[in-house]
Design a protein around this motif. Structure first.
Motif, mmCIF file in Angstrom:
data_model
loop_
_atom_site.group_PDB
_atom_site.id
_atom_site.type_symbol
_atom_site.label_atom_id
_atom_site.label_comp_id
_atom_site.label_asym_id
_atom_site.label_seq_id
_atom_site.Cartn_x
_atom_site.Cartn_y
_atom_site.Cartn_z
ATOM 1 N N VAL A 56 0.855 -1.177 0.000
ATOM 2 C CA VAL A 56 0.000 0.000 0.000
ATOM 3 C C VAL A 56 0.895 1.233 0.000
ATOM 4 O O VAL A 56 1.768 1.371 0.872
ATOM 5 N N ALA A 57 0.684 2.100 -0.975
ATOM 6 C CA ALA A 57 1.512 3.308 -1.099
ATOM 7 C C ALA A 57 1.280 4.249 0.076
ATOM 8 O O ALA A 57 0.172 4.318 0.619
ATOM 9 N N PRO A 58 2.318 4.999 0.459
ATOM 10 C CA PRO A 58 2.130 6.000 1.517
ATOM 11 C C PRO A 58 1.205 7.110 1.025
ATOM 12 O O PRO A 58 1.019 7.279 -0.184
ATOM 13 N N LEU A 59 0.648 7.843 1.959
ATOM 14 C CA LEU A 59 -0.225 8.969 1.611
ATOM 15 C C LEU A 59 0.537 10.281 1.744
ATOM 16 O O LEU A 59 1.341 10.433 2.672
ATOM 17 N N PRO A 60 0.303 11.209 0.838
ATOM 18 C CA PRO A 60 0.937 12.525 0.971
ATOM 19 C C PRO A 60 0.578 13.152 2.320
ATOM 20 O O PRO A 60 -0.583 13.145 2.724
ATOM 21 N N GLY A 61 1.583 13.624 3.021
ATOM 22 C CA GLY A 61 1.365 14.252 4.322
ATOM 23 C C GLY A 61 1.254 13.274 5.475
ATOM 24 O O GLY A 61 1.188 13.677 6.624
ATOM 25 N N GLY A 62 1.239 11.975 5.174
ATOM 26 C CA GLY A 62 1.159 10.964 6.232
ATOM 27 C C GLY A 62 2.538 10.584 6.725
ATOM 28 O O GLY A 62 3.553 11.088 6.233
ATOM 29 N N THR A 72 13.177 4.490 3.988
ATOM 30 C CA THR A 72 13.116 4.169 2.562
ATOM 31 C C THR A 72 11.969 3.220 2.216
ATOM 32 O O THR A 72 11.785 2.876 1.048
ATOM 33 N N ALA A 73 11.212 2.781 3.216
ATOM 34 C CA ALA A 73 10.089 1.878 2.949
ATOM 35 C C ALA A 73 9.046 2.605 2.120
ATOM 36 O O ALA A 73 8.727 3.762 2.360
ATOM 37 N N GLY A 74 8.511 1.925 1.147
ATOM 38 C CA GLY A 74 7.489 2.505 0.279
ATOM 39 C C GLY A 74 6.095 2.253 0.786
ATOM 40 O O GLY A 74 5.288 1.610 0.129
#
Length: 180
Positions: free
Chosen positions: A111-117, A122-124
């Motif tokens: 699951v991709a990170p969320l902007p501002g989260g 380096t984990a995606g």
């Protein structure tokens, strides 16, 4: 089982908040109902509810008993069951508005990170995995990572609860189990 009192879910949540894993709302409700059943039994034996669990042992017993049943299945899941549950998880994550991405985590859904989260070096983002002999597991979307249990039913409905929990961690609304 009796209907949980308003106090029991809060007590169970406090116990689970002290652990590094994540706990689905349905698991909290189930443990709260078990706690209320324990307290009702104590009353039947002439004990006041407060006195019966003054030290919190009944609440802890209820929380642990319910969580334990979601950490490991009674029998190993088949590859067909795992594929079905993985598809349900992917659908639930997508329904939550999250981006499913590739992951090096075996049997995982990235699951991709969320902007501002929150970020994790380096984990995606995060990954959720389900194995034949375990419950849901949350980890960083990285080759080497620590896993944390997500106590939730291993069903399609449970996959939806897992997706909501993962979304909360990615937004920063739910306490990050990797930073405890």
């Amino acid at each position: 089982m009796s209907t949980p009192t308003t106090d029991s879910p809060a007590r169970i949540r406090r116990i689970y908040d002290g652990h590094a894993g994540l706990y689905a709302p349905s698991v909290v409700d189930e443990a709260a109902a078990l706690l209320d059943a324990y307290l009702a039994t104590a009353e039947q034996h002439g004990l006041d509810r407060k006195a019966a669990d003054d030290e919190g042992w009944l609440a802890l017993a209820a929380a642990e008993a319910v969580a334990r049943k979601y950490r490991r299945p009674e029998t190993e899941r088949t590859s067909a069951e795992l594929a079905e549950l993985s598809a349900a998880l992917r659908a639930a994550l997508t329904a939550e508005g999250l981006e499913v991405v590739p992951t090096p985590v075996r049997m995982g859904v990235g699951v991709a990170p969320l902007p501002g989260g929150p970020t994790w070096g380096t984990a995606g983002g995060l990954a959720v995995a389900l194995y034949s002999d375990s419950g849901w597991e949350l980890m960083l979307n990285a080759t080497r990572t620590t896993a944390h249990s997500i106590c939730a039913p291993v069903t399609e409905a449970g996959a939806a609860e897992v997706a909501r929990l993962v979304h909360g961690v990615l937004r920063g609304d739910i306490r990050d189990p990797f930073r405890r």
